[in-house]
Design a protein around this motif. Structure first.
Motif, short mmCIF file in Angstrom:
data_model
loop_
_atom_site.label_atom_id
_atom_site.label_comp_id
_atom_site.label_asym_id
_atom_site.label_seq_id
_atom_site.Cartn_x
_atom_site.Cartn_y
_atom_site.Cartn_z
N MET A 71 0.82 -1.20 0.00
CA MET A 71 0.00 0.00 0.00
C MET A 71 0.86 1.25 0.00
O MET A 71 0.54 2.22 -0.66
CB MET A 71 -0.93 -0.02 1.20
CG MET A 71 -1.86 1.15 1.24
SD MET A 71 -3.11 0.86 2.50
CE MET A 71 -3.96 2.39 2.41
N TYR A 72 1.93 1.29 0.78
CA TYR A 72 2.80 2.45 0.84
C TYR A 72 4.13 2.15 0.15
O TYR A 72 4.70 1.08 0.35
CB TYR A 72 3.09 2.86 2.29
CG TYR A 72 1.90 3.47 2.96
CD1 TYR A 72 1.22 2.78 3.95
CD2 TYR A 72 1.45 4.73 2.61
CE1 TYR A 72 0.12 3.33 4.58
CE2 TYR A 72 0.35 5.28 3.23
CZ TYR A 72 -0.31 4.58 4.22
OH TYR A 72 -1.39 5.13 4.82
N PRO A 73 4.63 3.07 -0.65
CA PRO A 73 5.93 2.86 -1.30
C PRO A 73 7.07 2.99 -0.29
O PRO A 73 6.88 3.53 0.79
CB PRO A 73 5.98 4.01 -2.32
CG PRO A 73 5.11 5.07 -1.74
CD PRO A 73 4.03 4.35 -0.98
N PRO A 74 8.26 2.48 -0.63
CA PRO A 74 9.39 2.62 0.27
C PRO A 74 9.62 4.09 0.58
O PRO A 74 9.45 4.95 -0.27
CB PRO A 74 10.57 2.04 -0.51
CG PRO A 74 9.95 1.17 -1.55
CD PRO A 74 8.60 1.78 -1.85
N ASP A 75 9.99 4.37 1.82
CA ASP A 75 10.16 5.75 2.24
C ASP A 75 11.17 5.81 3.37
O ASP A 75 11.36 4.84 4.08
CB ASP A 75 8.81 6.32 2.69
CG ASP A 75 8.82 7.82 2.75
OD1 ASP A 75 9.45 8.36 3.67
OD2 ASP A 75 8.21 8.45 1.88
N SER A 76 11.74 6.97 3.60
CA SER A 76 12.78 7.13 4.61
C SER A 76 12.29 6.81 6.01
O SER A 76 13.07 6.38 6.85
CB SER A 76 13.33 8.56 4.57
OG SER A 76 12.29 9.48 4.84
N ALA A 77 11.01 7.00 6.32
CA ALA A 77 10.52 6.75 7.67
C ALA A 77 10.22 5.28 7.92
O ALA A 77 10.05 4.87 9.05
CB ALA A 77 9.26 7.57 7.93
N LEU A 78 10.14 4.49 6.87
CA LEU A 78 9.79 3.09 7.05
C LEU A 78 11.00 2.29 7.51
O LEU A 78 12.11 2.48 7.04
CB LEU A 78 9.26 2.50 5.74
CG LEU A 78 7.98 3.13 5.22
CD1 LEU A 78 7.60 2.49 3.89
CD2 LEU A 78 6.85 2.96 6.20
N PRO A 79 10.79 1.39 8.44
CA PRO A 79 11.91 0.57 8.93
C PRO A 79 12.33 -0.45 7.88
O PRO A 79 11.58 -0.72 6.94
CB PRO A 79 11.32 -0.12 10.15
CG PRO A 79 9.86 -0.19 9.87
CD PRO A 79 9.54 1.06 9.08
N LEU A 97 -9.23 20.23 -0.79
CA LEU A 97 -9.96 18.99 -0.59
C LEU A 97 -9.79 18.45 0.83
O LEU A 97 -10.57 17.60 1.27
CB LEU A 97 -9.51 17.93 -1.61
CG LEU A 97 -9.97 18.21 -3.04
CD1 LEU A 97 -9.26 17.29 -4.03
CD2 LEU A 97 -11.48 18.07 -3.16
N THR A 98 -8.80 18.95 1.55
CA THR A 98 -8.56 18.53 2.93
C THR A 98 -9.24 19.46 3.93
O THR A 98 -9.10 19.25 5.14
CB THR A 98 -7.05 18.47 3.21
OG1 THR A 98 -6.49 19.77 2.94
CG2 THR A 98 -6.37 17.42 2.38
N LYS A 103 -0.85 22.42 1.83
CA LYS A 103 -0.13 23.28 0.88
C LYS A 103 0.72 22.45 -0.08
O LYS A 103 1.70 22.94 -0.62
CB LYS A 103 0.71 24.28 1.65
CG LYS A 103 -0.15 25.21 2.46
CD LYS A 103 0.61 26.32 3.11
CE LYS A 103 -0.42 27.11 3.86
NZ LYS A 103 -0.21 28.14 4.57
N LEU A 104 0.32 21.19 -0.29
CA LEU A 104 1.09 20.32 -1.17
C LEU A 104 1.02 20.78 -2.62
O LEU A 104 1.99 20.63 -3.36
CB LEU A 104 0.60 18.87 -1.06
CG LEU A 104 0.92 18.17 0.24
CD1 LEU A 104 0.19 16.83 0.32
CD2 LEU A 104 2.41 17.97 0.38
N THR A 145 -2.89 11.82 -2.86
CA THR A 145 -3.58 11.06 -1.82
C THR A 145 -2.65 10.34 -0.84
O THR A 145 -3.07 9.99 0.26
CB THR A 145 -4.55 10.03 -2.42
OG1 THR A 145 -3.80 9.14 -3.25
CG2 THR A 145 -5.64 10.71 -3.21
N MET A 146 -1.42 10.10 -1.22
CA MET A 146 -0.48 9.43 -0.31
C MET A 146 0.03 10.38 0.77
O MET A 146 0.51 9.92 1.81
CB MET A 146 0.69 8.84 -1.09
CG MET A 146 0.29 7.76 -2.08
SD MET A 146 -0.64 6.41 -1.36
CE MET A 146 0.66 5.55 -0.50
N GLU A 147 -0.07 11.68 0.53
CA GLU A 147 0.45 12.67 1.48
C GLU A 147 -0.62 13.57 2.08
O GLU A 147 -0.50 13.99 3.22
CB GLU A 147 1.48 13.57 0.78
CG GLU A 147 2.57 12.83 0.07
CD GLU A 147 3.13 13.65 -1.07
OE1 GLU A 147 4.12 14.36 -0.84
OE2 GLU A 147 2.55 13.60 -2.18
N ALA A 148 -1.61 13.92 1.30
CA ALA A 148 -2.62 14.89 1.74
C ALA A 148 -3.54 14.26 2.79
O ALA A 148 -4.05 13.16 2.60
CB ALA A 148 -3.44 15.38 0.55
#
Length: 188
Positions: free
Chosen positions: A1-9, A69-70, A130-131, A144-147
C-alpha cells in the motif's frame, strides 16, 4: 500500500502481543521526536474532543475554506469524525511548532505505523494543505499518499484535546510567538 520511504523501517513487524504493541508505540514516539516533534504520546480516542463549533472557525476565519480537498466542506464532518473515532482504541498525539512540518511528520508516522502492523493507521495534520499550489476541488486529490485533513478541519477541538493530555497550547497574542501545533495518528 505504501511505497518505500525514509521513515519506514528495514523490517516488517506484525503486532501480535501487548509487548509488541508497546514496543511499536515506542518506535512511533521515537521517530516522531526524531522528525521534529517536541512531544508525542499514545492516547485513547475517547479523550479526543470534537465540537460543531470547530468547523465554524474554518468557515468564518480561514481564507482556505472550501479551496482545499482537505478542508471543510470537503473534509469529514464533525459527525463523521465522531463516528470514526469510535472505530479506534488508540491514537498518537503529536506536538510540534510548525504546521508544514507537522503535515510531513504525520504522513511519515502514518506510513511507519502501517508498516509496524497498525493497518488502520490514519494521520491528521495541522492547518490547510499546501502540497499543491492550486487544489482542484472539482476532481479527486492528486496527492492522496500525502494529503490529509487537519484535526480542526474534521471538527476536533485541538485546544481541549491537547489540554486533556497536559500538552501546552494557548492562543497567540502576537504572530511572532511560537505556535504549538498538533497532529494525530489514529492507530487501531
Amino acid at each position: 500500500m505504501y511505497p518505500p520511504d525514509s521513515a519506514l523501517p528495514e523490517f516488517q513487524t506484525v503486532i501480535t502481543s501487548r509487548q509488541n504493541l508497546t514496543d511499536a508505540c515506542k518506535v512511533l514516539i521515537e521517530k516522531a521526536k526524531e522528525l521534529g516533534c517536541a512531544q508525542a504520546a499514545v492516547i485513547h480516542p475517547n479523550t479526543i474532543i470534537t465540537g460543531r463549533w470547530v468547523q465554524l472557525k474554518c468557515k468564518y476565519g480561514c481564507e482556505e475554506y472550501g479551496k482545499k480537498l482537505t478542508c471543510p466542506p470537503h473534509s469529514p464532518s464533525y459527525e463523521e469524525m465522531k463516528e470514526i473515532l469510535r472505530e479506534y482504541n488508540r491514537a498518537l498525539l503529536l506536538h510540534g511548532h510548525m504546521s508544514w512540518q507537522m503535515r510531513y511528520i504525520t504522513a511519515e508516522i502514518e506510513k511507519l505505523a502501517f508498516a509496524l502492523g497498525f493497518y488502520k493507521a490514519f494521520g491528521l495534520g495541522a492547518g490547510p494543505c499546501k502540497l499543491c499550489e492550486n487544489c482542484d476541488t472539482t476532481h479527486s486529490c492528486i496527492r492522496t499518499m500525502e494529503a490529509r485533513p487537519s484535526m480542526e478541519a474534521c471538527g476536533i477541538d485541538v485546544y481541549q484535546t491537547a489540554r486533556n493530555h497536559n500538552f501546552k497550547i494557548e492562543t497567540l497574542k502576537d504572530k511572532n510567538e511560537e505556535a504549538n501545533i498538533y497532529g494525530l495518528i489514529l492507530l487501531e
